[in-house]
Scaffold this active site. Sequence first.
Site, PDB file in Angstrom:
ATOM      1  N   LYS A 248       0.891  -1.166  -0.002  1.00 27.20           N
ATOM      2  CA  LYS A 248       0.076  -0.036   0.039  1.00 27.20           C
ATOM      3  C   LYS A 248       0.628   1.278   0.121  1.00 27.20           C
ATOM      4  CE  LYS A 248      -3.346   2.571   3.077  1.00 27.20           C
ATOM      5  NZ  LYS A 248      -3.933   2.720   4.216  1.00 27.20           N
ATOM      6  N   ASP A 253      -2.702  10.341   3.203  1.00 29.55           N
ATOM      7  CA  ASP A 253      -3.918   9.802   3.560  1.00 29.55           C
ATOM      8  C   ASP A 253      -4.906  10.709   4.389  1.00 29.55           C
ATOM      9  OD1 ASP A 253      -6.386   8.704   3.954  1.00 29.55           O
ATOM     10  OD2 ASP A 253      -5.549   6.932   5.126  1.00 29.55           O
ATOM     11  N   LYS A 260     -10.168  12.942   7.882  1.00 30.08           N
ATOM     12  CA  LYS A 260      -9.621  12.753   9.126  1.00 30.08           C
ATOM     13  C   LYS A 260      -9.656  13.941  10.186  1.00 30.08           C
ATOM     14  CE  LYS A 260      -6.466   8.862   7.939  1.00 30.08           C
ATOM     15  NZ  LYS A 260      -7.161   7.898   8.842  1.00 30.08           N
ATOM     16  N   ASP A 271       1.718   6.494   5.587  1.00 27.02           N
ATOM     17  CA  ASP A 271       0.534   5.558   4.681  1.00 27.02           C
ATOM     18  C   ASP A 271       1.288   4.866   3.461  1.00 27.02           C
ATOM     19  OD1 ASP A 271      -1.685   4.477   5.574  1.00 27.02           O
ATOM     20  OD2 ASP A 271      -3.045   5.452   4.279  1.00 27.02           O
ATOM     21  N   ASP A 330     -12.073   7.046   3.888  1.00 26.14           N
ATOM     22  CA  ASP A 330     -10.872   6.666   4.640  1.00 26.14           C
ATOM     23  C   ASP A 330     -10.310   5.330   4.481  1.00 26.14           C
ATOM     24  OD1 ASP A 330      -8.649   7.546   5.957  1.00 26.14           O
ATOM     25  OD2 ASP A 330      -9.721   7.761   7.898  1.00 26.14           O
ATOM     26  N   GLU A 332      -9.491   3.700   2.410  1.00 28.29           N
ATOM     27  CA  GLU A 332      -8.986   3.826   0.983  1.00 28.29           C
ATOM     28  C   GLU A 332      -7.973   2.607   0.613  1.00 28.29           C
ATOM     29  OE1 GLU A 332      -7.725   5.442   3.246  1.00 28.29           O
ATOM     30  OE2 GLU A 332      -5.550   5.041   2.776  1.00 28.29           O
ATOM     31  N   ARG A 334      -7.813  -0.475   1.092  1.00 27.52           N
ATOM     32  CA  ARG A 334      -8.035  -1.909   0.813  1.00 27.52           C
ATOM     33  C   ARG A 334      -8.698  -1.658  -0.689  1.00 27.52           C
ATOM     34  NH1 ARG A 334     -12.362  -1.958   5.540  1.00 27.52           N
ATOM     35  NH2 ARG A 334     -10.685  -0.911   6.700  1.00 27.52           N
TER      36      ARG A 334
END
Length: 489
Positions: A248, A253, A260, A271, A330, A332, A334
């Site tokens: 990933k 993010d 967030k 991230d 959020d 995201e 996955r």
Amino acid sequence: MNFNITTTPLKEINADVEIVIVIDKNLKHKTVKERKLLKKAGFSGAQNEVCHLVGKRRIYIGADNLKGAAIRPAVAAAIRSLNGKKGYKTLKIATYVSHPRCSASIRAMVEGLVLGSYTFTKYKSQKVKNPVKTVEISLEGYEPHEITMETAARAVHNGEIAASATNYTRNIVNTPPDDFYPESMAKKAKKLAKKLGLGCKVLGVKELEKEKMHTLLAVARASRHEPCVIHLSHKPKNPKKVITLVGKGLTYDSGGLSLKPGDYMVTMKADKSGASAVIGIMKAIAEMNLPIEVHGFLGMVENMIGGDAYKPDDVLKAKNGKTIEVRNTDAEGRLVLADVLCYAQQEVKADYLFDFATLTGACVVGVGHYTSGVMGFNDEVKSLVKKQATIAGELVTPLDFNDYLKKTLKSEIADICNISNTRYGGAITAGQFLSEFIDEDHKEKWAHIDIAGPAFVEHIWGENPSGASGAGVRMTLRLIESLSKENTH
Ligand code: BES
Ligand code: ZN
Ligand code: ZN
């Protein structure tokens, strides 16, 4: 840092400073030459306790024993104490006591030295660096039959590669999002590939559209930085196994429209830790020239807000045709991984498939900051990851799937939701979401490793600095090394 390994006794080696490992809490071992002084200074020999006797040119460091797990953080703490100091160009060290796994201890020592001397100074006007340039390792204490020079030299060499790759990953993760975006990773990958002879293919927006990676593209839409997927490959002749790694790579993010809260957004430059680990692993694999075919796939995206942002309520279609109801932008990672996992499996039929991701805050809540969660359908694969992580000095714990949690991902209007309908078990439900994008052929070969906890910690822990740790690099390298030693029949 240069390493020399020698059988010359320590006292005959000239160096600016010596690291003395103390395993005897009574300070009575023959290696402890300044017992009185140390006692006076209040040194108790506890694990990672440092006492620098400047006039004696010795740094004493406590360790519980001489196994890798104790030596690595101890030696890291000792060399870290020199950060920002001048006049310590050469360092000498010995391990003194031999035991059946002494080459593992030598490797751990080298790793500790390289990992502990790491500093991230790119943005500091006053650069605090580690002064040590040359390390002399004495095999004093080893009987010639216990370890050959060749074995010791290999342990040093591999330790150096593993730790340098970890530091390489740390640098990427620590770099701020305005200076490191998807294209930056593509540039880095190309440069690395050229240097080490790796294959490197970069898929830009056009290619991603052609490959129907619409969920990844949706996450990327509101960013001014275009996404990309990077495929790095190490292809030795007659490989013993084929391994695929997926990472990933969210270079930032923000949470997207499900924004967030401010204090949760801080550190989200990290991230991209999964993809950063994968490129670090590829570097080390190539440098060690392991007889295993390894493919690294990096999903590079920035998750931002804006008029073009993907939205809660959108329904997306992943590369394998499954539809996903977005209920939280959020979640995201996955979505990005869904497409990259499909692509990776289309491109390579692997013996093992591992993905690395800072996927859920729930994993950090569940197992704490220092431990990764490993998930999947096959207990042996999960055990293998945990076993090799332990040898490498990383903490991993299995988080088992179950059918009740799987049901919480059901959607009324699409094949699946991108979040579960319960507040609990979020690391596992995220893993089970990913499992929807694993082909039947790869089900028993796959493990998902959630590194959200250890990838970025804002204080020193063991051999890790404050900030990025390079989580995933050493454990995977060890795992791949173990497969290269395995009998093929
Ligand atoms: N990147 C985060 C997960 C994360 C959180 C990593 C803290 C490192 C530290 C991920 O994209 C995320 O935001 N996950 C959500 C999922 C939720 C919306 C179901 C989370 O964990 O809160
Ligand atoms: Zn997120
Ligand atoms: Zn994320």
